[in-house]
Scaffold this active site. Structure first.
Site, mmCIF file in Angstrom:
data_model
loop_
_atom_site.group_PDB
_atom_site.id
_atom_site.type_symbol
_atom_site.label_atom_id
_atom_site.label_comp_id
_atom_site.label_asym_id
_atom_site.label_seq_id
_atom_site.Cartn_x
_atom_site.Cartn_y
_atom_site.Cartn_z
ATOM 1 N N GLU A 1 6.719 -5.918 -25.117
ATOM 2 C CA GLU A 1 7.919 -6.141 -25.922
ATOM 3 C C GLU A 1 7.833 -5.202 -27.115
ATOM 4 O O GLU A 1 6.768 -5.060 -27.728
ATOM 5 C CB GLU A 1 7.989 -7.594 -26.400
ATOM 6 C CG GLU A 1 9.130 -7.870 -27.384
ATOM 7 C CD GLU A 1 9.111 -9.297 -27.910
ATOM 8 O OE1 GLU A 1 8.687 -10.199 -27.151
ATOM 9 O OE2 GLU A 1 9.482 -9.520 -29.077
ATOM 10 N N GLU B 1 12.563 -6.580 -37.186
ATOM 11 C CA GLU B 1 12.748 -8.016 -37.352
ATOM 12 C C GLU B 1 12.861 -8.320 -38.842
ATOM 13 O O GLU B 1 12.144 -7.738 -39.665
ATOM 14 C CB GLU B 1 11.582 -8.796 -36.747
ATOM 15 C CG GLU B 1 11.566 -8.753 -35.228
ATOM 16 C CD GLU B 1 10.426 -9.568 -34.657
ATOM 17 O OE1 GLU B 1 10.691 -10.602 -34.004
ATOM 18 O OE2 GLU B 1 9.264 -9.160 -34.849
#
Length: 204
Positions: A19, A24
């Site tokens: 991933e 974020e």
């Protein structure tokens, strides 16, 4: 978050196939953004990542970018030429580098969860917006070889080391250095596929 997941998960379920978290942002840490990878060698809180301060600029537009090469992934913020995070391919196994397969991009605004909801959710903040101006994806295209150039040496790497020179001649790779024992030679295409050379020799 702006993140990527594998199209076909060729190395197995999460996190074995990887991933890539391009960006974020957590509400209770308004001055930080994060860039991280998750893989078999470490995921979740053990993912390989770094943070970048955006203190005083949380209400502004930002450009978040990664450069994804066969040997590394680098994260950049706005116009900086220096990455705020780098994850390198150790050329060990897929647990360390599952990033040689197709991924797709996800953009989402999540609420709660183990990380985002660690300090609860303030119900007074709604409504909220995650504004995206554009998403751009570029891919390098390898230059096709010309028959006219087959007999000419072509430098395929410029090293910062003055005592190392790497030259390609048709199917031969010539490494010129005073001490071959101090170098590990890895050859791969721009798409990340190994290049098979018929002969690799060292010259002093």
């Amino acid at each position: 978050a702006i993140w990527m997941m594998p199209q076909n998960s060729v190395y197995g379920g999460w996190p074995r196939s990887g991933e890539i978290d391009i960006m974020e942002y957590v509400g209770y840490e308004p001055n930080l953004i994060y860039g991280t990878v998750h893989r078999g060698a470490g995921s979740g809180s053990n993912g390989a990542g770094s943070s970048k301060s955006i203190s005083g600029k949380t209400g502004e537009w930002h450009v978040i970018r990664i450069d994804w090469e066969p040997g590394y992934i680098k994260w950049y913020h706005d116009n900086s030429k220096t990455p705020f995070h780098t994850y390198e391919n150790g050329f060990v196994n897929s647990d360390q580098w599952p990033f040689d397969q197709a991924f797709y991009v996800i953009l989402n605004n999540a609420v709660g969860g183990d990380w985002g909801g660690a300090q609860g959710v303030d119900e007074s903040i709604w409504p909220q917006e995650f504004k995206i101006d554009y998403v751009r994806v570029y891919q390098k295209v390898e230059k096709e070889e010309s028959d006219d150039d087959d007999d000419d040496p072509v430098s395929i790497e410029e090293s910062s080391k003055e005592n190392l020179q790497i030259v390609a001649m048709e199917n031969d790779l010539i490494v010129k250095t005073a001490d071959m024992s101090q170098w590990d030679i890895v050859v791969y295409s721009l798409s990340g596929q190994p290049i098979i050379m018929e002969n690799v020799v060292g010259e002093a």
